[in-house]
Design a protein around this motif. Structure first.
Motif, PDB file in Angstrom:
ATOM      1  N   UNK A   1       0.820  -1.205   0.000  1.00  0.00           N
ATOM      2  CA  UNK A   1       0.000   0.000   0.000  1.00  0.00           C
ATOM      3  C   UNK A   1       0.854   1.254   0.000  1.00  0.00           C
ATOM      4  N   UNK A   2       0.309   2.372   0.517  1.00  0.00           N
ATOM      5  CA  UNK A   2       1.027   3.649   0.469  1.00  0.00           C
ATOM      6  C   UNK A   2       2.299   3.642   1.317  1.00  0.00           C
ATOM      7  N   UNK A   3       3.221   4.503   0.939  1.00  0.00           N
ATOM      8  CA  UNK A   3       4.508   4.563   1.647  1.00  0.00           C
ATOM      9  C   UNK A   3       4.342   4.981   3.104  1.00  0.00           C
ATOM     10  N   UNK A   4       3.294   5.742   3.423  1.00  0.00           N
ATOM     11  CA  UNK A   4       3.059   6.138   4.820  1.00  0.00           C
ATOM     12  C   UNK A   4       2.821   4.919   5.699  1.00  0.00           C
ATOM     13  N   UNK A   5       2.126   3.918   5.160  1.00  0.00           N
ATOM     14  CA  UNK A   5       1.890   2.679   5.922  1.00  0.00           C
ATOM     15  C   UNK A   5       3.210   1.940   6.166  1.00  0.00           C
ATOM     16  N   UNK A   6       4.072   1.938   5.163  1.00  0.00           N
ATOM     17  CA  UNK A   6       5.381   1.293   5.315  1.00  0.00           C
ATOM     18  C   UNK A   6       6.201   2.019   6.375  1.00  0.00           C
ATOM     19  N   UNK A   7       6.151   3.350   6.363  1.00  0.00           N
ATOM     20  CA  UNK A   7       6.900   4.138   7.347  1.00  0.00           C
ATOM     21  C   UNK A   7       6.451   3.788   8.765  1.00  0.00           C
ATOM     22  N   UNK A   8       5.135   3.617   8.962  1.00  0.00           N
ATOM     23  CA  UNK A   8       4.634   3.248  10.287  1.00  0.00           C
ATOM     24  C   UNK A   8       5.117   1.865  10.689  1.00  0.00           C
ATOM     25  N   UNK A   9       5.054   0.916   9.745  1.00  0.00           N
ATOM     26  CA  UNK A   9       5.500  -0.439  10.058  1.00  0.00           C
ATOM     27  C   UNK A   9       6.994  -0.474  10.346  1.00  0.00           C
ATOM     28  N   UNK A  10       7.762   0.271   9.588  1.00  0.00           N
ATOM     29  CA  UNK A  10       9.202   0.321   9.833  1.00  0.00           C
ATOM     30  C   UNK A  10       9.491   0.884  11.224  1.00  0.00           C
ATOM     31  N   UNK A  11       8.750   1.926  11.597  1.00  0.00           N
ATOM     32  CA  UNK A  11       8.932   2.499  12.928  1.00  0.00           C
ATOM     33  C   UNK A  11       8.648   1.496  14.023  1.00  0.00           C
ATOM     34  N   UNK A  12       7.579   0.717  13.859  1.00  0.00           N
ATOM     35  CA  UNK A  12       7.233  -0.285  14.861  1.00  0.00           C
ATOM     36  C   UNK A  12       8.256  -1.425  14.884  1.00  0.00           C
ATOM     37  N   UNK A  13       8.745  -1.808  13.738  1.00  0.00           N
ATOM     38  CA  UNK A  13       9.746  -2.884  13.682  1.00  0.00           C
ATOM     39  C   UNK A  13      11.055  -2.441  14.324  1.00  0.00           C
TER      40      UNK A  13
END
Length: 378
Positions: free
Chosen positions: A337-349
């Motif tokens: 999906x959108x890059x903003x969703x990836x940014x959130x997941x990366x932050x959590x990881x």
């Protein structure tokens, strides 16, 4: 069969410690200079072993060192007990003498002494989270290192491991109290060590932090490859095994040069080889399989804790190498999906210590978890 020379899961000192002479020299110089040093390290890089070896070398110079692991503290009262006992025992040399001195310096409390199952003395000071005067006692305890050093007419060092956990104990109040107390202790050196890198850097770089620019920093990185290979080769040779330079390069690559993972891989190699013979290129995958089988339950539990999007992100990074998680091709290939969703997941990881971020992109904090994903998650 001889003993496995590659010990894992426990801190090591002396000849068991892989080359860290540069970092050891820095710690000793800063402590002898009376500094407040911040040691910032990723997990699995040997931070605690480095602290304990530094303590041993300082003690050999007749400088007492108190060591406190903040991961042990479950409340402010528990922290005060751990801190006071560690400082008193370091200054006095034995638990019995520290116990007697505690009554003199902390007169409002009644320390208790018991004997454990091994026949060794154990004692507590008796702080309670419900004490009305706990904040007053906090300030008395934080003043202890300087008072004890003055009593001995010498110096004292205090090492606080996993220092970032101070914020979980009493918000910013304890952090502010520590800064206020420690800056007036000329006879005491401090080393504040932590493995949650982003939080530790925020503590020393943010103007809002009580410890903003309050001392030098030492960032712990990988062990230089040549020094590490020399150390590993010596370990294999002394245990009766043989290994050529190319295989040592393979070990560092599979372990991503993370000290714990490299040692774990060597530990597993020694097991699958039965402690004899020469390490071959076929032995390294066998050793990795041994580790993945041993850690499978842990890695499965870690995977289960991730959201579906975090799993897709981690799987994509494992397959791609981690350098380009925001490209259109990466997002499309891994259905992110959108890059903003990836940014959130990366932050959590990153927050979960699954990933770490560097200039080269995103990398797995534990390279064996990456190997587990590639082997088990199709």
């Amino acid at each position: 069969m001889s003993r496995n020379p590659f010990q894992i899961g426990v801190p090591v000192t002396g000849a068991e410690l892989a080359d860290r002479e540069t970092e050891l020299g820095t710690i000793l110089k800063e402590v002898l200079a009376g500094s407040r040093l911040f040691l910032i390290s990723p997990r699995r890089y040997g931070k605690t072993s480095l602290l304990l070896e530094s303590r041993a070398r300082l003690q050999a110079r007749k400088i007492p060192v108190a060591y406190i692991d903040l991961y042990q503290a479950t409340s402010l009262a528990h922290f005060l007990d751990l801190f006071a006992r560690a400082v008193l025992e370091a200054a006095e040399g034995t638990a019995e003498r520290a116990f007697r001195l505690a009554g003199e310096f902390l007169k409002a409390l009644r320390p208790t002494m018991t004997v454990n199952a091994r026949g060794q003395p154990e004692w507590t000071i008796g702080f309670s989270q419900q004490q009305a005067d706990l904040l007053k006692l906090r300030d008395q305890v934080l003043a202890l290192p300087q008072r004890l050093a003055e009593r001995k007419k010498g110096r004292l060092a205090v090492f606080i491991d996993e220092f970032q956990e101070v914020r979980a104990l009493d918000g910013s109040a304890l952090e502010k109290a520590m800064r206020a107390a420690f800056q007036h202790q000329p006879r005491v050196s401090y080393v504040f060590a932590g493995s949650k890198e982003s939080l530790m850097w925020e503590m020393v770089r943010s103007r809002r932090s009580p410890f903003f620019r309050s001392g030098p920093t030492l960032s712990l990185g990988p062990i230089p490859p040549q020094e590490f290979k020399t150390y590993l080769s010596s370990k294999f040779r002394k245990s009766g095994m043989r290994i050529i330079p190319d295989r040592l390069d393979d070990i560092l690559t599979v372990g991503d040069e993370v000290p714990f993972n490299v040692q774990y891989l060597c530990h597993a190699l020694w097991i699958v080889k039965g402690g004899t013979g020469e390490v071959s290129s076929q032995d390294i995958p066998r050793a990795l399989d041994y580790i993945l089988d041993s850690e499978g339950e842990y890695y499965t539990a870690l995977w289960d804790q991730l959201s579906l999007h975090q799993r897709r992100t981690a799987r994509g990074l494992a397959r791609s190498g981690g350098a380009t998680p925001f490209t259109a091709a990466f997002l499309r290939e891994h259905d992110l999906g959108p890059s903003a969703s990836v940014a959130r997941s990366l932050g959590q990881l990153i927050k979960r210590d699954v990933l770490k971020k560097s200039r080269g992109g995103y990398h797995f904090a534990d390279p064996f978890f990456k190997a587990w994903i590639l082997a088990k998650i199709r």
